[in-house]
Design a protein around this motif. Structure first.
Motif, PDB file in Angstrom:
ATOM      1  N   GLY A   5       1.406   2.039  16.190  1.00 33.73           N
ATOM      2  CA  GLY A   5       1.583   2.788  15.099  1.00 33.73           C
ATOM      3  C   GLY A   5       2.189   1.449  13.909  1.00 33.73           C
ATOM      4  N   LEU A   6       2.320   0.804  14.319  1.00 26.25           N
ATOM      5  CA  LEU A   6       3.181  -0.380  13.146  1.00 26.25           C
ATOM      6  C   LEU A   6       1.993  -1.045  12.434  1.00 26.25           C
ATOM      7  CD1 LEU A   6       6.265  -1.774  14.795  1.00 26.25           C
ATOM      8  CD2 LEU A   6       6.030  -0.289  13.303  1.00 26.25           C
ATOM      9  N   ALA A   7       0.766  -1.465  13.775  1.00 26.08           N
ATOM     10  CA  ALA A   7      -0.424  -2.076  13.324  1.00 26.08           C
ATOM     11  C   ALA A   7      -1.458  -1.500  11.992  1.00 26.08           C
ATOM     12  CB  ALA A   7      -1.308  -2.186  14.773  1.00 26.08           C
ATOM     13  N   VAL A   8      -1.692  -0.213  12.289  1.00 20.88           N
ATOM     14  CA  VAL A   8      -1.896   1.012  11.921  1.00 20.88           C
ATOM     15  C   VAL A   8      -1.721   0.646  10.708  1.00 20.88           C
ATOM     16  CG1 VAL A   8      -2.801   3.011  11.322  1.00 20.88           C
ATOM     17  CG2 VAL A   8      -2.556   2.579  13.751  1.00 20.88           C
ATOM     18  N   LEU A   9       0.367   1.373  10.203  1.00 26.42           N
ATOM     19  CA  LEU A   9       0.629   1.328   8.874  1.00 26.42           C
ATOM     20  C   LEU A   9       0.993  -0.390   8.014  1.00 26.42           C
ATOM     21  CD1 LEU A   9       4.670   2.348  10.886  1.00 26.42           C
ATOM     22  CD2 LEU A   9       3.353   3.127   9.643  1.00 26.42           C
ATOM     23  N   ALA A  10       0.382  -0.990   8.792  1.00 25.63           N
ATOM     24  CA  ALA A  10       0.467  -2.861   7.880  1.00 25.63           C
ATOM     25  C   ALA A  10      -1.174  -2.443   7.220  1.00 25.63           C
ATOM     26  CB  ALA A  10      -0.202  -3.471   8.986  1.00 25.63           C
ATOM     27  N   GLY A  11      -2.218  -1.420   6.967  1.00 26.04           N
ATOM     28  CA  GLY A  11      -3.032  -1.438   6.392  1.00 26.04           C
ATOM     29  C   GLY A  11      -2.977  -0.469   5.469  1.00 26.04           C
ATOM     30  N   ALA A  12      -1.520   0.176   5.312  1.00 28.65           N
ATOM     31  CA  ALA A  12      -2.441   1.838   4.642  1.00 28.65           C
ATOM     32  C   ALA A  12      -1.339   1.622   3.063  1.00 28.65           C
ATOM     33  CB  ALA A  12      -2.165   2.458   5.940  1.00 28.65           C
ATOM     34  N   LEU A  13      -0.270   1.085   2.935  1.00 25.60           N
ATOM     35  CA  LEU A  13       0.438   1.396   2.408  1.00 25.60           C
ATOM     36  C   LEU A  13       0.586   0.753   0.922  1.00 25.60           C
ATOM     37  CD1 LEU A  13       2.441   3.520   1.009  1.00 25.60           C
ATOM     38  CD2 LEU A  13       3.899   2.216   1.763  1.00 25.60           C
ATOM     39  N   LEU A  14       0.471  -0.226   0.526  1.00 27.56           N
ATOM     40  CA  LEU A  14       1.396  -0.274  -0.854  1.00 27.56           C
ATOM     41  C   LEU A  14       0.164  -0.919  -1.653  1.00 27.56           C
ATOM     42  CD1 LEU A  14       4.163  -2.274  -1.238  1.00 27.56           C
ATOM     43  CD2 LEU A  14       2.546  -1.027  -2.699  1.00 27.56           C
ATOM     44  N   LEU A  15      -1.104  -0.738  -1.406  1.00 29.08           N
ATOM     45  CA  LEU A  15      -2.310  -1.090  -1.813  1.00 29.08           C
ATOM     46  C   LEU A  15      -2.981   0.198  -3.552  1.00 29.08           C
ATOM     47  CD1 LEU A  15      -4.426  -2.168   0.566  1.00 29.08           C
ATOM     48  CD2 LEU A  15      -4.021  -3.694  -1.050  1.00 29.08           C
ATOM     49  N   PRO A  16      -2.026  -0.002  -4.394  1.00 27.51           N
ATOM     50  CA  PRO A  16      -2.346   0.238  -5.656  1.00 27.51           C
ATOM     51  C   PRO A  16      -3.249  -0.492  -5.954  1.00 27.51           C
ATOM     52  CG  PRO A  16      -0.038  -1.020  -5.711  1.00 27.51           C
ATOM     53  CD  PRO A  16      -0.165  -0.782  -4.784  1.00 27.51           C
ATOM     54  N   GLU A  17      -3.808   0.351  -7.575  1.00 27.15           N
ATOM     55  CA  GLU A  17      -4.856  -1.156  -7.964  1.00 27.15           C
ATOM     56  C   GLU A  17      -4.342  -2.278  -8.966  1.00 27.15           C
ATOM     57  OE1 GLU A  17      -5.303   1.085 -11.661  1.00 27.15           O
ATOM     58  OE2 GLU A  17      -7.055   2.601 -10.341  1.00 27.15           O
ATOM     59  N   ALA A  18      -3.295  -2.668  -8.418  1.00 20.83           N
ATOM     60  CA  ALA A  18      -2.876  -3.886  -8.931  1.00 20.83           C
ATOM     61  C   ALA A  18      -1.754  -4.514  -9.090  1.00 20.83           C
ATOM     62  CB  ALA A  18      -3.922  -4.432 -10.055  1.00 20.83           C
ATOM     63  N   ALA A  19      -0.542  -5.146  -8.530  1.00 12.92           N
ATOM     64  CA  ALA A  19       0.132  -4.615  -8.855  1.00 12.92           C
ATOM     65  C   ALA A  19       0.975  -6.612  -8.487  1.00 12.92           C
ATOM     66  CB  ALA A  19       1.260  -3.894  -8.372  1.00 12.92           C
ATOM     67  N   TRP A 459       4.111   4.041  -6.218  1.00 11.47           N
ATOM     68  CA  TRP A 459       4.603   4.478  -7.981  1.00 11.47           C
ATOM     69  C   TRP A 459       4.381   2.833  -8.453  1.00 11.47           C
ATOM     70  CZ3 TRP A 459       8.292   5.241 -11.432  1.00 11.47           C
ATOM     71  CH2 TRP A 459       7.998   5.339 -12.594  1.00 11.47           C
ATOM     72  N   ILE A 460       5.378   2.863  -8.285  1.00 13.77           N
ATOM     73  CA  ILE A 460       6.389   1.214  -8.991  1.00 13.77           C
ATOM     74  C   ILE A 460       5.328  -0.071  -8.902  1.00 13.77           C
ATOM     75  CG2 ILE A 460       7.907  -0.525  -9.190  1.00 13.77           C
ATOM     76  CD1 ILE A 460      10.236   1.470  -8.103  1.00 13.77           C
ATOM     77  N   LEU A 461       4.269  -0.115  -8.060  1.00 16.65           N
ATOM     78  CA  LEU A 461       3.638  -1.386  -7.834  1.00 16.65           C
ATOM     79  C   LEU A 461       2.472  -0.831  -8.397  1.00 16.65           C
ATOM     80  CD1 LEU A 461       4.190  -2.743  -4.337  1.00 16.65           C
ATOM     81  CD2 LEU A 461       4.536  -3.705  -6.254  1.00 16.65           C
ATOM     82  N   SER A 462       2.226  -0.067  -8.699  1.00 19.58           N
ATOM     83  CA  SER A 462       0.693   0.547  -9.134  1.00 19.58           C
ATOM     84  C   SER A 462       0.766   0.505 -11.137  1.00 19.58           C
ATOM     85  CB  SER A 462      -0.187   1.536  -8.441  1.00 19.58           C
ATOM     86  OG  SER A 462       1.191   2.963  -8.954  1.00 19.58           O
TER      87      SER A 462
END
Length: 465
Positions: A5-19, A459-462
């Motif tokens: 689960g942790l490994a999958v999580l690492a590729g999932a979240l914080l990738l907004p359009e650029a931040a 949202w903040i990062l995006s």
């Protein structure tokens, strides 16, 4: 399952359009739409929750075992303290004697990048390294040792530390530092930083002399508590000349539920969130209106700007505290006769990995880029043209880390941090509630909190400009 689960999580979240944090890197489009990562992050958190509910039926972290892996000479402790004190003296001296430009003087970069961000990240891997390097702790211990040798009657016993204070002094100190970093107009002035550093050290020395060195360091010293919280996530613990190994994250489960702990973590997460929010389009549209309110009341331009940013900082801390309070209120509705203050204290430790995740997500680019400035600043700490170590000609390489790599680190940090928080909360629920079904229902609310924090970070990062 938890590892997967942790490994999958690492590729999932914080990738907004650029931040990019702090505007260091330009904004570009990512190959995958940000909505996909937002949904993936939520799905991963939900899947992790279901996995914990079905595969983690009994508490495992409360009594996590540590293994002694070695001992080290006692001389290393005072030696580390001497190194920390020497660094403190150099930085303070540079702030007073060096050039006033922030980019030429070592003090601002050391304080805001190496100390505040770098040491926080390092604590995750090394344990509580700040405790060993803490300059005011080292000075207090050295003074006490000398006084003990000179005095024939011995030193007087310290006063009892008021239990109701808990970690509230640390809350005040970290909030004050956040205000300095994010609001104060002259924060980059080296001489101001040096004067404030001396004032802070004086307060710590007074507190240690009255309430005891270790008690004050672990409860009231803002930076001691701040770095100590992150060190609880590390797989190492240093204590009394011994090095212990433990599973990562589990050290947070042994955090004492002292008053003010939840408030401190709300300040830590809220201030970091505001740092990203303050360079986003939402704040740049709102801030002039807030500033005009204070200008209309007679405040000067600089004062009105600082007041507007103070409102934004406090507002973001309140939002973070409100999210956690919502989760606590929901858990209280499950039953068991638990008071809200009790649940807040017992579940505050679940915010520790989230606080570190926000630090990494929002400051990673600052650390990897502006941190390179230390290469030439250590050779020319005063900005007077010196080249002590022959590195005075070094420059910052803004191509050292690709933009996509920065965003992937941000994503991994946020997701892993929130999953770790969910794991800690679930394990604590199994201890707090008598029945497993109650514990599971209580964590519906904490899942909502984690999704809320994840969405806030995304949202903040995006929206960063």
């Amino acid at each position: 399952m938890a590892t997967v689960g942790l490994a999958v999580l690492a590729g999932a979240l914080l990738l907004p359009e650029a931040a990019p944090a702090h505007g260091i890197v330009g904004k570009t489009d990512l190959p995958i739409p940000r909505w996909l990562f937002a949904w993936a992050a939520a799905v991963v958190l939900v899947v992790s929750f279901v996995a914990l509910a079905t595969l983690w039926p009994t508490p495992r972290l409360e009594q996590a075992r540590e293994r002694l892996v070695g001992r080290f000479p006692r001389i290393l402790d005072p030696l580390s303290g001497a190194i920390g004190l020497a660094l403190f003296v150099v930085v303070v001296y540079a702030g007073f004697a060096g050039r006033p430009q922030a980019t030429s003087n070592i003090a601002p970069t050391f304080v805001f990048v190496i100390f505040w961000v770098g040491l926080a990240v390092l604590s995750l891997f090394t344990g509580d390294i700040f405790r060993a390097l803490n300059p005011w702790r080292a000075l207090a211990r050295g003074t006490a040792w000398i006084a003990g040798r000179i005095s024939r009657t011995g030193l007087p016993a310290p006063m009892p530390y008021p239990p109701r204070w808990g970690r509230w002094p640390a809350v005040v100190m970290i909030a004050a530092y956040a205000w300095l970093e994010l609001v104060y107009a002259n924060k980059d002035d080296p001489s101001t930083l040096s004067a404030l550093a001396l004032a802070y050290a004086a307060i710590q020395l007074i507190g240690m002399s009255v309430y005891g060195i270790e008690t004050w360091s672990t409860r009231a010293d803002g930076f001691g508590v701040y770095f100590g919280l992150f060190a609880r996530l590390a797989p190492w613990r240093w204590a009394e000349g011994c090095l212990y190994r433990r599973a990562p994250v589990v050290g947070a489960a042994t955090l004492d539920p002292l008053p003010g702990t939840a408030a401190l973590l709300a300040v830590m997460i809220g201030s970091t969130s505001f740092d990203g929010f303050s360079v986003g389009s939402a704040w740049t549209s709102l801030e002039p209106h807030v500033q005009s309110v204070f200008s209309d009341l007679g405040a000067g331009r600089e004062a009105a700007l600082e007041l507007a940013y103070t409102v934004g900082l406090v507002g973001m801390i309140v939002v973070v505290g409100g999210l956690f309070a919502l989760g606590v209120a929901g858990m209280r509705s499950v039953g068991g006769g638990h008071r809200a203050s009790e649940l807040a204290a017992r579940f505050a430790h679940s915010l520790v990995p989230i606080a570190l995740a926000y630090v990494v997500a929002h400051y990673f680019s600052l650390l990897v880029f502006q941190g390179q400035a230390m290469g030439y600043l250590i050779s020319d700490p005063l900005g007077d043209g010196s080249n002590i170590f022959g590195t005075g000609g070094w420059q910052i390489d803004y191509n050292a880390v690709a933009s996509n790599a920065v965003w992937y680190v941000q994503v991994g940090a946020l997701v892993l941090g929130h999953v770790a928080g969910l794991l800690l909360a679930h394990d604590r629920a199994l201890v707090v509630y008598r029945r497993a079904s109650q514990a599971t229902r209580s964590q519906y609310w904490m899942l909502a909190v984690m999704v809320g924090f994840t969405s806030l970070g995304l949202w903040i990062l995006s929206s960063t400009t």
